[in-house]
Write a protein that holds these residues in place. Structure first.
Motif, PDB file in Angstrom:
ATOM      1  N   LEU A  60      -1.958  49.938 -18.152  1.00  0.00           N
ATOM      2  CA  LEU A  60      -2.025  48.813 -19.090  1.00  0.00           C
ATOM      3  C   LEU A  60      -2.190  47.494 -18.334  1.00  0.00           C
ATOM      4  CD1 LEU A  60       0.964  49.841 -21.377  1.00  0.00           C
ATOM      5  CD2 LEU A  60      -1.467  49.934 -21.979  1.00  0.00           C
ATOM      6  N   PRO A  61      -2.864  46.520 -18.943  1.00  0.00           N
ATOM      7  CA  PRO A  61      -2.920  45.200 -18.316  1.00  0.00           C
ATOM      8  C   PRO A  61      -1.498  44.675 -18.107  1.00  0.00           C
ATOM      9  CG  PRO A  61      -4.418  45.309 -20.178  1.00  0.00           C
ATOM     10  CD  PRO A  61      -3.588  46.558 -20.213  1.00  0.00           C
ATOM     11  N   LEU A 101      -3.998  41.678 -22.477  1.00  0.00           N
ATOM     12  CA  LEU A 101      -3.573  40.833 -21.358  1.00  0.00           C
ATOM     13  C   LEU A 101      -2.764  39.637 -21.860  1.00  0.00           C
ATOM     14  CD1 LEU A 101      -3.685  40.466 -18.275  1.00  0.00           C
ATOM     15  CD2 LEU A 101      -5.731  39.055 -18.635  1.00  0.00           C
ATOM     16  N   ALA A 102      -3.191  39.025 -22.961  1.00  0.00           N
ATOM     17  CA  ALA A 102      -2.442  37.905 -23.538  1.00  0.00           C
ATOM     18  C   ALA A 102      -1.062  38.366 -24.001  1.00  0.00           C
ATOM     19  CB  ALA A 102      -3.216  37.276 -24.693  1.00  0.00           C
ATOM     20  N   CYS A 103      -0.982  39.562 -24.573  1.00  0.00           N
ATOM     21  CA  CYS A 103       0.324  40.113 -24.971  1.00  0.00           C
ATOM     22  C   CYS A 103       1.216  40.294 -23.743  1.00  0.00           C
ATOM     23  CB  CYS A 103       0.155  41.450 -25.687  1.00  0.00           C
ATOM     24  SG  CYS A 103      -0.550  41.323 -27.340  1.00  0.00           S
ATOM     25  N   ALA A 104       0.631  40.766 -22.653  1.00  0.00           N
ATOM     26  CA  ALA A 104       1.404  40.946 -21.417  1.00  0.00           C
ATOM     27  C   ALA A 104       1.947  39.609 -20.933  1.00  0.00           C
ATOM     28  CB  ALA A 104       0.550  41.601 -20.335  1.00  0.00           C
ATOM     29  N   TYR A 105       1.109  38.557 -20.942  1.00  0.00           N
ATOM     30  CA  TYR A 105       1.596  37.261 -20.468  1.00  0.00           C
ATOM     31  C   TYR A 105       2.638  36.674 -21.428  1.00  0.00           C
ATOM     32  CZ  TYR A 105       2.228  32.567 -18.868  1.00  0.00           C
ATOM     33  OH  TYR A 105       2.828  31.401 -18.457  1.00  0.00           O
ATOM     34  N   PHE A 120       4.103  30.324 -11.497  1.00  0.00           N
ATOM     35  CA  PHE A 120       2.778  30.730 -11.052  1.00  0.00           C
ATOM     36  C   PHE A 120       2.539  32.081 -11.703  1.00  0.00           C
ATOM     37  CE2 PHE A 120      -0.972  31.279  -8.677  1.00  0.00           C
ATOM     38  CZ  PHE A 120      -1.328  30.011  -8.239  1.00  0.00           C
ATOM     39  N   ILE A 121       1.407  32.209 -12.367  1.00  0.00           N
ATOM     40  CA  ILE A 121       1.085  33.374 -13.178  1.00  0.00           C
ATOM     41  C   ILE A 121       0.204  34.328 -12.382  1.00  0.00           C
ATOM     42  CG2 ILE A 121      -0.115  34.108 -15.286  1.00  0.00           C
ATOM     43  CD1 ILE A 121       0.377  31.046 -16.167  1.00  0.00           C
ATOM     44  N   ALA A 122       0.469  35.614 -12.501  1.00  0.00           N
ATOM     45  CA  ALA A 122      -0.415  36.632 -11.931  1.00  0.00           C
ATOM     46  C   ALA A 122      -0.846  37.565 -13.056  1.00  0.00           C
ATOM     47  CB  ALA A 122       0.288  37.414 -10.830  1.00  0.00           C
ATOM     48  N   LEU A 123      -2.141  37.874 -13.083  1.00  0.00           N
ATOM     49  CA  LEU A 123      -2.721  38.738 -14.104  1.00  0.00           C
ATOM     50  C   LEU A 123      -3.448  39.900 -13.435  1.00  0.00           C
ATOM     51  CD1 LEU A 123      -4.341  35.886 -16.243  1.00  0.00           C
ATOM     52  CD2 LEU A 123      -2.118  36.993 -16.626  1.00  0.00           C
ATOM     53  N   SER A 124      -3.273  41.087 -13.971  1.00  0.00           N
ATOM     54  CA  SER A 124      -3.902  42.272 -13.385  1.00  0.00           C
ATOM     55  C   SER A 124      -5.383  42.377 -13.716  1.00  0.00           C
ATOM     56  CB  SER A 124      -3.206  43.540 -13.875  1.00  0.00           C
ATOM     57  OG  SER A 124      -3.412  43.712 -15.272  1.00  0.00           O
ATOM     58  N   ASP A 125      -5.805  41.751 -14.798  1.00  0.00           N
ATOM     59  CA  ASP A 125      -7.173  41.877 -15.294  1.00  0.00           C
ATOM     60  C   ASP A 125      -7.847  40.519 -15.356  1.00  0.00           C
ATOM     61  OD1 ASP A 125      -5.906  44.329 -15.838  1.00  0.00           O
ATOM     62  OD2 ASP A 125      -7.122  44.672 -17.618  1.00  0.00           O
ATOM     63  N   VAL A 126      -9.130  40.530 -15.652  1.00  0.00           N
ATOM     64  CA  VAL A 126      -9.888  39.292 -15.803  1.00  0.00           C
ATOM     65  C   VAL A 126      -9.234  38.452 -16.904  1.00  0.00           C
ATOM     66  CG1 VAL A 126     -12.115  38.341 -16.535  1.00  0.00           C
ATOM     67  CG2 VAL A 126     -12.042  40.294 -14.973  1.00  0.00           C
ATOM     68  N   CYS A 127      -8.969  37.202 -16.590  1.00  0.00           N
ATOM     69  CA  CYS A 127      -8.343  36.284 -17.555  1.00  0.00           C
ATOM     70  C   CYS A 127      -9.339  35.990 -18.671  1.00  0.00           C
ATOM     71  CB  CYS A 127      -7.918  34.996 -16.852  1.00  0.00           C
ATOM     72  SG  CYS A 127      -7.067  33.830 -17.928  1.00  0.00           S
TER      73      CYS A 127
END
Length: 181
Positions: A60-61, A101-105, A120-127
């Motif tokens: 999952l993202p 991804l937005a749900c994850a953040y 500081f934000i880290a995202l696993s997928d393309v923002c």
């Protein structure tokens, strides 16, 4: 790019630092906007490793909110409920149609909103646009992700008068087992 000068050392009163790969190879990142500092990169790289591993483990993202080298929250992209949307302060948005991804953040940031202030934000997928809209409204120092849609870049360009730290990381980057900082 083999080396990147930072705005200062650990604190503003210190001489500028730089980041580079000990083996002389190119850096696995590109700074798309802003001028990140030493602590920003510690948070970015630690956050990236966490979300990369979360996605690998769950499929999952994933997103995380890092502050001063500690995770304030981390989550995967499961849908939100109405109650969670209220708890995470996104109920005034189109939360039912958020991307995973937005749900994850939203979940990661909502885990501890006080500690996440200035994160500081880290995202696993393309923002994507949805995630950028969430980031836009939060007090944050920057974001690292393996890429950004043009919509997301346009939205993030409005933060901090265009000086918001936006970092793109090579999604295939795996740090050495022993890192030197």
């Amino acid at each position: 790019m083999k080396e990147l000068a930072l705005k200062y050392g650990c604190n503003p009163n210190q001489k500028p630092s730089k980041i580079y790969m000990a083996d002389g190879s190119d850096l696995p990142i590109k700074v798309l906007s802003g001028k990140p500092g030493y602590i920003n990169f510690l948070d970015a790289f630690n956050g990236w490793q966490l979300v990369r591993d979360l996605k690998k483990a769950t499929g999952l993202p994933a997103a995380t909110s890092f502050k001063h080298v500690s995770p304030a929250g981390a989550a995967v992209g499961l849908p939100l409920t109405e109650t969670l949307a209220k708890i995470y302060w996104v109920n005034d948005m189109d939360w039912k149609n958020f991307s995973p991804l937005a749900c994850a953040y939203a979940r990661a940031r909502g885990a501890d909103r006080m500690s996440s202030f200035g994160d500081f934000i880290a995202l696993s997928d393309v923002c994507d646009r949805d995630t950028a809209m969430l980031i836009k409204r939060e007090v944050s120092d920057g974001v690292i992700a393996p890429g950004y849609t043009q919509d997301a870049l346009d939205i993030l360009a409005l933060k901090k008068k265009g000086n918001y730290n936006v970092i793109e990381i090579d999604p295939d980057f795996v740090p050495a087992p022993l890192e030197h900082k």
